[in-house]
Design a protein around this motif. Structure first.
Motif, PDB file in Angstrom:
ATOM      1  N   GLN A  14      -5.688  -4.947  -4.128  1.00  0.00           N
ATOM      2  CA  GLN A  14      -5.415  -5.385  -2.758  1.00  0.00           C
ATOM      3  C   GLN A  14      -3.910  -5.466  -2.574  1.00  0.00           C
ATOM      4  O   GLN A  14      -3.143  -5.463  -3.517  1.00  0.00           O
ATOM      5  CB  GLN A  14      -6.016  -6.755  -2.483  1.00  0.00           C
ATOM      6  CG  GLN A  14      -7.498  -6.791  -2.550  1.00  0.00           C
ATOM      7  CD  GLN A  14      -8.017  -8.204  -2.272  1.00  0.00           C
ATOM      8  OE1 GLN A  14      -7.268  -9.067  -1.844  1.00  0.00           O
ATOM      9  NE2 GLN A  14      -9.279  -8.417  -2.516  1.00  0.00           N
ATOM     10  N   ASN A  15      -3.510  -5.596  -1.334  1.00  0.00           N
ATOM     11  CA  ASN A  15      -2.110  -5.833  -1.033  1.00  0.00           C
ATOM     12  C   ASN A  15      -1.712  -7.206  -1.537  1.00  0.00           C
ATOM     13  O   ASN A  15      -2.523  -8.115  -1.637  1.00  0.00           O
ATOM     14  CB  ASN A  15      -1.880  -5.797   0.478  1.00  0.00           C
ATOM     15  CG  ASN A  15      -1.174  -4.551   0.914  1.00  0.00           C
ATOM     16  OD1 ASN A  15      -0.840  -3.702   0.097  1.00  0.00           O
ATOM     17  ND2 ASN A  15      -0.943  -4.441   2.187  1.00  0.00           N
ATOM     18  N   GLU A  58       0.855  -1.181   0.000  1.00  0.00           N
ATOM     19  CA  GLU A  58       0.000   0.000   0.000  1.00  0.00           C
ATOM     20  C   GLU A  58       0.893   1.234   0.000  1.00  0.00           C
ATOM     21  O   GLU A  58       2.073   1.162   0.341  1.00  0.00           O
ATOM     22  CB  GLU A  58      -0.884   0.018   1.257  1.00  0.00           C
ATOM     23  CG  GLU A  58      -1.922  -1.079   1.309  1.00  0.00           C
ATOM     24  CD  GLU A  58      -3.085  -0.835   0.366  1.00  0.00           C
ATOM     25  OE1 GLU A  58      -3.459   0.331   0.144  1.00  0.00           O
ATOM     26  OE2 GLU A  58      -3.616  -1.834  -0.140  1.00  0.00           O
ATOM     27  N   ARG A  59       0.318   2.381  -0.343  1.00  0.00           N
ATOM     28  CA  ARG A  59       1.049   3.644  -0.330  1.00  0.00           C
ATOM     29  C   ARG A  59       0.284   4.649   0.524  1.00  0.00           C
ATOM     30  O   ARG A  59      -0.937   4.704   0.483  1.00  0.00           O
ATOM     31  CB  ARG A  59       1.191   4.223  -1.741  1.00  0.00           C
ATOM     32  CG  ARG A  59       2.015   3.402  -2.700  1.00  0.00           C
ATOM     33  CD  ARG A  59       3.482   3.531  -2.369  1.00  0.00           C
ATOM     34  NE  ARG A  59       4.290   2.865  -3.379  1.00  0.00           N
ATOM     35  CZ  ARG A  59       5.347   3.407  -3.943  1.00  0.00           C
ATOM     36  NH1 ARG A  59       5.734   4.620  -3.622  1.00  0.00           N
ATOM     37  NH2 ARG A  59       6.035   2.731  -4.828  1.00  0.00           N
ATOM     38  N   ARG A  68       5.742   3.520   1.168  1.00  0.00           N
ATOM     39  CA  ARG A  68       5.244   2.144   1.113  1.00  0.00           C
ATOM     40  C   ARG A  68       4.869   1.684   2.515  1.00  0.00           C
ATOM     41  O   ARG A  68       5.602   1.917   3.464  1.00  0.00           O
ATOM     42  CB  ARG A  68       6.315   1.219   0.545  1.00  0.00           C
ATOM     43  CG  ARG A  68       6.606   1.456  -0.914  1.00  0.00           C
ATOM     44  CD  ARG A  68       7.870   0.701  -1.327  1.00  0.00           C
ATOM     45  NE  ARG A  68       8.179   0.942  -2.726  1.00  0.00           N
ATOM     46  CZ  ARG A  68       8.875   1.980  -3.176  1.00  0.00           C
ATOM     47  NH1 ARG A  68       9.350   2.877  -2.337  1.00  0.00           N
ATOM     48  NH2 ARG A  68       9.103   2.125  -4.461  1.00  0.00           N
ATOM     49  N   SER A 112       1.944  -4.736   4.819  1.00  0.00           N
ATOM     50  CA  SER A 112       1.087  -5.453   5.760  1.00  0.00           C
ATOM     51  C   SER A 112       1.807  -6.721   6.230  1.00  0.00           C
ATOM     52  O   SER A 112       2.858  -7.100   5.681  1.00  0.00           O
ATOM     53  CB  SER A 112      -0.222  -5.849   5.077  1.00  0.00           C
ATOM     54  OG  SER A 112       0.031  -6.841   4.089  1.00  0.00           O
TER      55      SER A 112
END
Length: 73
Positions: A71-72, A26-27, A33, A36
């Motif tokens: 999504q991640n 994610e950013r 960055r 997860s």
């Protein structure tokens, strides 16, 4: 930097793996960055496949499956 130290990889390696579409963190709104727990697990698997198994990026993508859209990793 925190994740790269925790996993034992250089930050530029994580950026390369992102460019190779092995991981998609994610950013934040500022572009940082954010990894997860799932991303970290995936990074550990990628590291193992690269170092221990000697797989190239295409083989790793095939072994781990595609990244989910939106999504991640």
């Amino acid at each position: 930097g925190e994740v790269s130290r925790a996993i034992g990889l250089a930050a530029q390696t994580l950026r390369l793996w992102e460019r190779e579409q092995l991981i998609r963190p994610e950013r934040t709104s500022r572009g940082y960055r954010v990894y997860s727990e799932h991303d970290v697990d995936r990074l550990k698997k990628i590291k193992h496949l690269r170092k221990a198994e000697g797989l190239n990026f295409a083989a790793i993508r095939k072994a781990l499956g595609p990244l989910p859209d939106g999504q991640n990793g």
